[in-house]
Design an enzyme around this catalytic site. Structure first.
Site, PDB file in Angstrom:
ATOM      1  N   LYS A 127       2.318   2.785   0.500  1.00  0.00           N
ATOM      2  CA  LYS A 127       1.735   2.046  -0.409  1.00  0.00           C
ATOM      3  C   LYS A 127       0.621   2.315  -1.104  1.00  0.00           C
ATOM      4  O   LYS A 127      -0.428   2.717  -0.255  1.00  0.00           O
ATOM      5  CB  LYS A 127       1.541   0.619   0.275  1.00  0.00           C
ATOM      6  CG  LYS A 127       0.869  -0.575  -0.515  1.00  0.00           C
ATOM      7  CD  LYS A 127       1.805  -1.255  -1.352  1.00  0.00           C
ATOM      8  CE  LYS A 127       1.223  -2.184  -2.144  1.00  0.00           C
ATOM      9  NZ  LYS A 127       0.791  -3.354  -1.268  1.00  0.00           N
ATOM     10  N   VAL A 128       0.554   2.511  -2.578  1.00  0.00           N
ATOM     11  CA  VAL A 128      -0.245   3.213  -3.272  1.00  0.00           C
ATOM     12  C   VAL A 128      -0.685   2.280  -4.360  1.00  0.00           C
ATOM     13  O   VAL A 128      -0.081   1.491  -4.692  1.00  0.00           O
ATOM     14  CB  VAL A 128       0.072   4.664  -3.543  1.00  0.00           C
ATOM     15  CG1 VAL A 128       0.078   5.638  -2.306  1.00  0.00           C
ATOM     16  CG2 VAL A 128       1.205   4.796  -4.255  1.00  0.00           C
ATOM     17  N   SER A 129      -1.669   2.863  -5.086  1.00  0.00           N
ATOM     18  CA  SER A 129      -2.182   2.171  -6.396  1.00  0.00           C
ATOM     19  C   SER A 129      -1.267   2.767  -7.415  1.00  0.00           C
ATOM     20  O   SER A 129      -0.768   4.134  -7.245  1.00  0.00           O
ATOM     21  CB  SER A 129      -3.522   2.494  -6.701  1.00  0.00           C
ATOM     22  OG  SER A 129      -4.549   1.948  -5.767  1.00  0.00           O
ATOM     23  N   THR A 131      -5.768   0.959  -9.324  1.00  0.00           N
ATOM     24  CA  THR A 131      -5.191   0.567 -10.496  1.00  0.00           C
ATOM     25  C   THR A 131      -6.249  -0.662 -10.881  1.00  0.00           C
ATOM     26  O   THR A 131      -6.266  -0.753 -12.196  1.00  0.00           O
ATOM     27  CB  THR A 131      -4.014  -0.270 -10.069  1.00  0.00           C
ATOM     28  OG1 THR A 131      -3.225   0.359  -9.420  1.00  0.00           O
ATOM     29  CG2 THR A 131      -3.223  -0.982 -11.361  1.00  0.00           C
ATOM     30  N   ALA A 132      -6.984  -1.082 -10.157  1.00  0.00           N
ATOM     31  CA  ALA A 132      -8.114  -2.004 -10.738  1.00  0.00           C
ATOM     32  C   ALA A 132      -8.983  -1.308 -11.500  1.00  0.00           C
ATOM     33  O   ALA A 132      -9.414  -1.798 -12.409  1.00  0.00           O
ATOM     34  CB  ALA A 132      -8.848  -2.561  -9.396  1.00  0.00           C
ATOM     35  N   HIS A 139      -7.831  -8.075  -4.399  1.00  0.00           N
ATOM     36  CA  HIS A 139      -7.233  -8.982  -2.921  1.00  0.00           C
ATOM     37  C   HIS A 139      -7.839 -10.341  -3.079  1.00  0.00           C
ATOM     38  O   HIS A 139      -7.881 -10.907  -3.824  1.00  0.00           O
ATOM     39  CB  HIS A 139      -7.699  -8.099  -1.626  1.00  0.00           C
ATOM     40  CG  HIS A 139      -6.979  -6.612  -1.667  1.00  0.00           C
ATOM     41  ND1 HIS A 139      -5.618  -6.352  -2.357  1.00  0.00           N
ATOM     42  CD2 HIS A 139      -7.403  -5.423  -1.191  1.00  0.00           C
ATOM     43  CE1 HIS A 139      -5.632  -5.018  -2.029  1.00  0.00           C
ATOM     44  NE2 HIS A 139      -6.284  -4.389  -1.207  1.00  0.00           N
TER      45      HIS A 139
END
Length: 286
Positions: free
Chosen positions: A58-60, A110-111, A154
């Site tokens: 699980k990655v950005s 991504t943020a 989050h």
């Protein structure tokens, strides 16, 4: 296809990930291969992907331009949605961020891409120093005046008021209003070297695991609570409700458009390398 004894997978201990992968991790998905789970925050898994460590990660979405030669984007299991974007928080309402110090949870996140695209539109003078720190340290740092503002992700969407902070801007709101697309956050990738048949099996295992979690939410609760640490159960439920949605089961046309749109815009700003035409293709890239 020669099936391995087990596949390595790394995802975060956040409620959306443990909810999605609970059935698979506990051997309840019929026909799914066994997996060996490592829990790691997204900044760790991003680094693992860049080093080629791990079968499934699980990655950005932001890290994809650096890893898609070795990894394939799976069409399910990730986090996209609406009304779920990162927030910029400050102690004072309505401050001008021009020249200010802003804490962010990683420059490969991504943020961070969404923030930079927002700032290009809304902060004409440009922000000042960008400080990278673990996401759980950002709100205390803003509260204590160590930085002028912080970019949070989050469950911070639900808890920032507890720190006496104000929402200066919603990155997802800006993204949706300017593109009409869902907000791409986290992706599931798997090694291309595993082969197309195995990649297809892994994707189907994720889809079934998601559907099983929706069909029987109570079954996942022990796993979610075990790894949610101090998180209030009500916050964990809101977290799942926000980040696990139809795009988790299948990216679909809108999901792929959102991912390509984000990375294309980011490349135009010089934030990431440009994507190849078929870089996001699942399975065959021909």
């Amino acid at each position: 296809m020669t099936r391995r004894t087990a596949y390595d997978i790394a995802y975060s201990p956040c409620p959306n990930d443990t909810f999605v992968f609970d059935a698979w991790a506990h051997g309840r998905v019929p026909g799914a291969p066994p997996i060996e789970v490592t829990f790691a925050d997204i900044d760790i898994t991003n680094g693992m992907a860049e080093r080629g460590e791990g079968d499934i990660l699980k990655v950005s979405y932001a890290v994809l331009p650096w890893v898609l030669d070795e990894y394939a984007l799976l069409p399910c299991g990730g986090a996209l949605g609406r009304g779920c974007g990162p927030l910029v928080l400050s102690r004072e309402e309505g401050i001008d961020l021009a020249g200010r110090t802003v804490a962010v949870p990683g420059e490969r996140s991504t943020a961070y891409l969404l923030f930079r695209l927002w700032a290009a539109d809304r902060v004409p003078g440009g922000v000042g120093e960008v400080v990278v720190m673990p996401f759980h340290e950002i709100m205390p740092a803003v509260r204590d005046g160590k930085v002028d503002a912080g970019l949070v992700i989050h469950e911070a969407r639900f808890t920032y008021q507890d720190y006496g902070l104000h929402c200066l801007a919603d990155m997802g709101e800006h993204w949706e209003s300017t593109t009409g697309l869902p907000i791409p956050l986290g992706a599931i990738i798997a090694k291309r070297s595993l082969g197309e048949e195995t990649l297809g099996l892994l994707a189907e295992s994720i889809r079934v695991s998601v559907r099983m979690a929706w069909d029987d939410p109570e079954a996942s609760r022990p796993y979610v609570r075990e790894h949610a640490q101090e998180m209030d159960p009500a916050v964990a439920d809101r977290h799942i409700g926000l980040y696990v949605n139809e795009f988790t089961a299948d990216l679909g046309a809108d999901g792929y458009a959102a991912v390509r749109g984000l990375l294309t815009r980011a490349a135009a700003e010089g934030l990431v390398p440009p994507l190849g035409r078929d870089a996001l293709a699942f399975l065959s890239r021909g």
